[in-house]
Structure formats: C-alpha cells, structure tokens
Design a protein around this motif. Sequence first.
Motif, PDB file in Angstrom:
ATOM      1  N   LEU A 168       0.821  -1.205   0.000  1.00  0.00           N
ATOM      2  CA  LEU A 168       0.000   0.000   0.000  1.00  0.00           C
ATOM      3  C   LEU A 168       0.861   1.265   0.000  1.00  0.00           C
ATOM      4  CD1 LEU A 168      -2.745  -1.089   2.566  1.00  0.00           C
ATOM      5  CD2 LEU A 168      -3.037  -0.750   0.097  1.00  0.00           C
ATOM      6  N   ILE A 169       1.944   1.246   0.792  1.00  0.00           N
ATOM      7  CA  ILE A 169       2.846   2.402   0.817  1.00  0.00           C
ATOM      8  C   ILE A 169       3.458   2.622  -0.556  1.00  0.00           C
ATOM      9  CG2 ILE A 169       5.040   3.249   1.741  1.00  0.00           C
ATOM     10  CD1 ILE A 169       4.296   1.863   4.373  1.00  0.00           C
ATOM     11  N   ALA A 170       3.889   1.528  -1.190  1.00  0.00           N
ATOM     12  CA  ALA A 170       4.491   1.646  -2.525  1.00  0.00           C
ATOM     13  C   ALA A 170       3.491   2.190  -3.535  1.00  0.00           C
ATOM     14  CB  ALA A 170       5.016   0.286  -2.971  1.00  0.00           C
ATOM     15  N   ARG A 171       2.224   1.793  -3.424  1.00  0.00           N
ATOM     16  CA  ARG A 171       1.205   2.282  -4.355  1.00  0.00           C
ATOM     17  C   ARG A 171       0.950   3.769  -4.168  1.00  0.00           C
ATOM     18  NH1 ARG A 171      -4.012  -1.389  -4.383  1.00  0.00           N
ATOM     19  NH2 ARG A 171      -4.579   0.248  -5.878  1.00  0.00           N
ATOM     20  N   VAL A 172       0.900   4.185  -2.881  1.00  0.00           N
ATOM     21  CA  VAL A 172       0.666   5.604  -2.615  1.00  0.00           C
ATOM     22  C   VAL A 172       1.832   6.456  -3.102  1.00  0.00           C
ATOM     23  CG1 VAL A 172       0.381   7.315  -0.791  1.00  0.00           C
ATOM     24  CG2 VAL A 172      -0.876   5.164  -0.684  1.00  0.00           C
ATOM     25  N   LEU A 173       3.050   6.003  -2.778  1.00  0.00           N
ATOM     26  CA  LEU A 173       4.225   6.776  -3.174  1.00  0.00           C
ATOM     27  C   LEU A 173       4.446   6.754  -4.683  1.00  0.00           C
ATOM     28  CD1 LEU A 173       6.755   5.776  -0.363  1.00  0.00           C
ATOM     29  CD2 LEU A 173       5.387   7.856  -0.546  1.00  0.00           C
ATOM     30  N   GLY A 174       4.047   5.684  -5.349  1.00  0.00           N
ATOM     31  CA  GLY A 174       4.268   5.571  -6.787  1.00  0.00           C
ATOM     32  C   GLY A 174       3.159   6.165  -7.632  1.00  0.00           C
ATOM     33  N   ARG A 175       2.092   6.644  -6.982  1.00  0.00           N
ATOM     34  CA  ARG A 175       0.965   7.198  -7.737  1.00  0.00           C
ATOM     35  C   ARG A 175       1.345   8.567  -8.316  1.00  0.00           C
ATOM     36  NH1 ARG A 175      -4.356   6.897  -4.442  1.00  0.00           N
ATOM     37  NH2 ARG A 175      -3.864   4.671  -4.756  1.00  0.00           N
ATOM     38  N   ASP A 176       0.891   8.817  -9.536  1.00  0.00           N
ATOM     39  CA  ASP A 176       1.196  10.094 -10.222  1.00  0.00           C
ATOM     40  C   ASP A 176       0.517  11.264  -9.529  1.00  0.00           C
ATOM     41  OD1 ASP A 176       2.653   8.684 -12.055  1.00  0.00           O
ATOM     42  OD2 ASP A 176       0.975   8.465 -13.467  1.00  0.00           O
ATOM     43  N   ASP A 177       1.225  12.417  -9.548  1.00  0.00           N
ATOM     44  CA  ASP A 177       0.673  13.647  -8.994  1.00  0.00           C
ATOM     45  C   ASP A 177      -0.378  14.179  -9.954  1.00  0.00           C
ATOM     46  OD1 ASP A 177       0.078  16.076  -7.932  1.00  0.00           O
ATOM     47  OD2 ASP A 177       2.158  16.748  -7.746  1.00  0.00           O
ATOM     48  N   PRO A 178      -1.662  14.279  -9.550  1.00  0.00           N
ATOM     49  CA  PRO A 178      -2.715  14.721 -10.486  1.00  0.00           C
ATOM     50  C   PRO A 178      -2.515  16.167 -10.943  1.00  0.00           C
ATOM     51  CG  PRO A 178      -3.560  14.557  -8.240  1.00  0.00           C
ATOM     52  CD  PRO A 178      -2.202  13.948  -8.236  1.00  0.00           C
ATOM     53  N   PHE A 179      -1.996  17.051 -10.084  1.00  0.00           N
ATOM     54  CA  PHE A 179      -1.783  18.444 -10.485  1.00  0.00           C
ATOM     55  C   PHE A 179      -0.706  18.538 -11.565  1.00  0.00           C
ATOM     56  CE2 PHE A 179       0.303  22.581  -9.919  1.00  0.00           C
ATOM     57  CZ  PHE A 179      -0.776  23.421 -10.147  1.00  0.00           C
ATOM     58  N   GLU A 180       0.366  17.791 -11.350  1.00  0.00           N
ATOM     59  CA  GLU A 180       1.425  17.798 -12.379  1.00  0.00           C
ATOM     60  C   GLU A 180       0.913  17.209 -13.674  1.00  0.00           C
ATOM     61  OE1 GLU A 180       6.025  16.164 -12.938  1.00  0.00           O
ATOM     62  OE2 GLU A 180       4.787  15.478 -11.264  1.00  0.00           O
ATOM     63  N   ARG A 181       0.089  16.187 -13.549  1.00  0.00           N
ATOM     64  CA  ARG A 181      -0.459  15.555 -14.746  1.00  0.00           C
ATOM     65  C   ARG A 181      -1.327  16.538 -15.531  1.00  0.00           C
ATOM     66  NH1 ARG A 181      -1.380  10.243 -16.245  1.00  0.00           N
ATOM     67  NH2 ARG A 181      -3.172   9.921 -17.655  1.00  0.00           N
ATOM     68  N   SER A 182      -2.141  17.353 -14.781  1.00  0.00           N
ATOM     69  CA  SER A 182      -3.003  18.319 -15.474  1.00  0.00           C
ATOM     70  C   SER A 182      -2.180  19.390 -16.181  1.00  0.00           C
ATOM     71  CB  SER A 182      -3.972  18.947 -14.479  1.00  0.00           C
ATOM     72  OG  SER A 182      -3.253  19.715 -13.517  1.00  0.00           O
ATOM     73  N   GLU A 183      -1.069  19.794 -15.574  1.00  0.00           N
ATOM     74  CA  GLU A 183      -0.207  20.775 -16.219  1.00  0.00           C
ATOM     75  C   GLU A 183       0.407  20.224 -17.499  1.00  0.00           C
ATOM     76  OE1 GLU A 183       2.639  21.955 -13.303  1.00  0.00           O
ATOM     77  OE2 GLU A 183       1.481  23.718 -12.738  1.00  0.00           O
ATOM     78  N   ILE A 184       0.826  18.947 -17.420  1.00  0.00           N
ATOM     79  CA  ILE A 184       1.405  18.324 -18.611  1.00  0.00           C
ATOM     80  C   ILE A 184       0.368  18.233 -19.718  1.00  0.00           C
ATOM     81  CG2 ILE A 184       2.379  16.179 -19.517  1.00  0.00           C
ATOM     82  CD1 ILE A 184       3.662  15.760 -16.775  1.00  0.00           C
ATOM     83  N   MET A 185      -0.865  17.866 -19.339  1.00  0.00           N
ATOM     84  CA  MET A 185      -1.932  17.776 -20.343  1.00  0.00           C
ATOM     85  C   MET A 185      -2.211  19.134 -20.972  1.00  0.00           C
ATOM     86  SD  MET A 185      -2.972  14.654 -20.672  1.00  0.00           S
ATOM     87  CE  MET A 185      -4.552  14.917 -21.462  1.00  0.00           C
ATOM     88  N   ALA A 186      -2.182  20.196 -20.126  1.00  0.00           N
ATOM     89  CA  ALA A 186      -2.414  21.541 -20.678  1.00  0.00           C
ATOM     90  C   ALA A 186      -1.315  21.931 -21.657  1.00  0.00           C
ATOM     91  CB  ALA A 186      -2.498  22.555 -19.543  1.00  0.00           C
ATOM     92  N   ASP A 187      -0.081  21.589 -21.326  1.00  0.00           N
ATOM     93  CA  ASP A 187       1.026  21.890 -22.243  1.00  0.00           C
ATOM     94  C   ASP A 187       0.881  21.143 -23.552  1.00  0.00           C
ATOM     95  OD1 ASP A 187       2.134  23.568 -20.380  1.00  0.00           O
ATOM     96  OD2 ASP A 187       3.516  22.050 -19.556  1.00  0.00           O
ATOM     97  N   ILE A 188       0.465  19.893 -23.458  1.00  0.00           N
ATOM     98  CA  ILE A 188       0.267  19.111 -24.685  1.00  0.00           C
ATOM     99  C   ILE A 188      -0.816  19.720 -25.548  1.00  0.00           C
ATOM    100  CG2 ILE A 188      -0.513  16.868 -25.559  1.00  0.00           C
ATOM    101  CD1 ILE A 188       0.842  15.590 -23.130  1.00  0.00           C
ATOM    102  N   ASN A 189      -1.920  20.137 -24.920  1.00  0.00           N
ATOM    103  CA  ASN A 189      -3.015  20.742 -25.680  1.00  0.00           C
ATOM    104  C   ASN A 189      -2.590  22.054 -26.337  1.00  0.00           C
ATOM    105  OD1 ASN A 189      -4.845  18.690 -25.086  1.00  0.00           O
ATOM    106  ND2 ASN A 189      -5.483  19.668 -23.156  1.00  0.00           N
ATOM    107  N   ARG A 190      -1.808  22.838 -25.603  1.00  0.00           N
ATOM    108  CA  ARG A 190      -1.333  24.091 -26.194  1.00  0.00           C
ATOM    109  C   ARG A 190      -0.432  23.828 -27.404  1.00  0.00           C
ATOM    110  NH1 ARG A 190      -1.075  25.953 -20.844  1.00  0.00           N
ATOM    111  NH2 ARG A 190       1.144  25.380 -20.689  1.00  0.00           N
TER     112      ARG A 190
END
Length: 226
Positions: A168-190
């Motif tokens: 469970l600890i490994a899953r929590v620590l390895g989960r992607d940051d949703p805020f960073e993911r949204s920024e990356i998606m915005a950059d891709i869209n731009r």
Amino acid sequence: MLKTLATLIQGQNARAEDRVRDAFAIELIDQKIRESESSLRAAKATLASLIQRQRSEERQHAALKTRIADLTARAAEALDNNREDMALEAARAIASMENELAVRDETRDRLDQKITRLRSSIEAGHRRIIDLKQGAIQARAVRREQTIQMRLVKSGAVESSVEEAEELIARVLGRDDPFERSEIMADINRDLTGGSIADRMAEAGFGPATRATAEGVLARLKSSKS
C-alpha cells in the motif's frame, strides 16, 4: 536382531515421553508443586505431633522430678524418726522413678533431634516450593509467548500484514501527482493548438502577451502611479 529392535523401541518410547513432557510441561510442573505441598503439609503434621509429644514428655519429666523430691524429703524424715522400713519403701519408689526419668531424658533428647531435623527440612522444602511457584509463573509466561509466536507463524498474520502494508505504501508513493499531470496535459493541448508557439513568441517580445506575467503586472502598477 532382537536387541537392536528392543533398543529402537526404547529410543522411540523415550522420544515419545519427551514430547509428552514438553507438551504438558506446565501441567506437570503444577502437579509436582501440588505433590510437594502435600508432602510439606504431611511433614508439618508430623512436626506438630512430635512437638506435642515433646511437651507431654516435659510435663511428665517435671512431674517425676517433683514426686522424687517429695519422696526424698519424706524418706529423710522417716529415717530421722527411725522408720527405716518406710524409708526403704520410699527409696525403692525413688529408684524406679529415677530410672523412668533417665528413660524420659533419652526420649526427650531423641525428640529434640527429630524436631530440629524435621523443622530444618520443612523450612528448606518451603523455600523450594516458593522457588518452584516462581519458576512456574515464568514457565507459563514463556509458554504463552511461544504459543502466540507459533500461532502467528502458522497463520502468517504478521508476514502478510507487513507485506500488505508495504504494498500500500508503494502504491501511494508511486501514484502520479494529479496536479502535475493536469499541467502536462495543458502543455500538450497548447502544443497541439499552436498556443505554446504564440506564448514563446510573446515572451520573446514579438506581439502582445498571451497571458499575464509578474513583469506585466508590475509595469501596469508603475504606470498607474505616474
């Protein structure tokens, strides 16, 4: 051949007996303590009987000495009054009582020795039983700990719980940051819409700014004061 089989059977019986003794060690300890306490109670009863007999001997010993002293005085008085016949009769009684007194002295000495030895044995037995009870308490604590450890090992509860927690600890620590993911998606869209090119050109000074910047806000504040 028969001797070999007999030896093997004896060895197997000895191992089986050891396993039984290990499995029922606590029960055997408690039983031995009960047997020791029963023996100690019997020894105390014997000691009490010996002491009672000793006291009886002392009373009879004192009574004999009193009677001997009384008859001795009477015999002396009879002799003073020329009654040798009565003095002789008293002397015979005194001799008999003195012999009895000697026997009772030996009996008292033997009783004293027996009482001293038995009292010492009882005190030693009492101390050993206390030690046995303390040892039994420690043995039960160790057995409880061993039982718990064996249950945990058999059920795998500790190991599985640790592994599950680590996963469970490994899953929590390895989960992607949703805020960073949204920024990356915005950059891709731009990039796809050409917005990122306009942003870079505006930052280079070609054309108006496409978005507010700290420099632009500061310049606006300065111009509003002038």
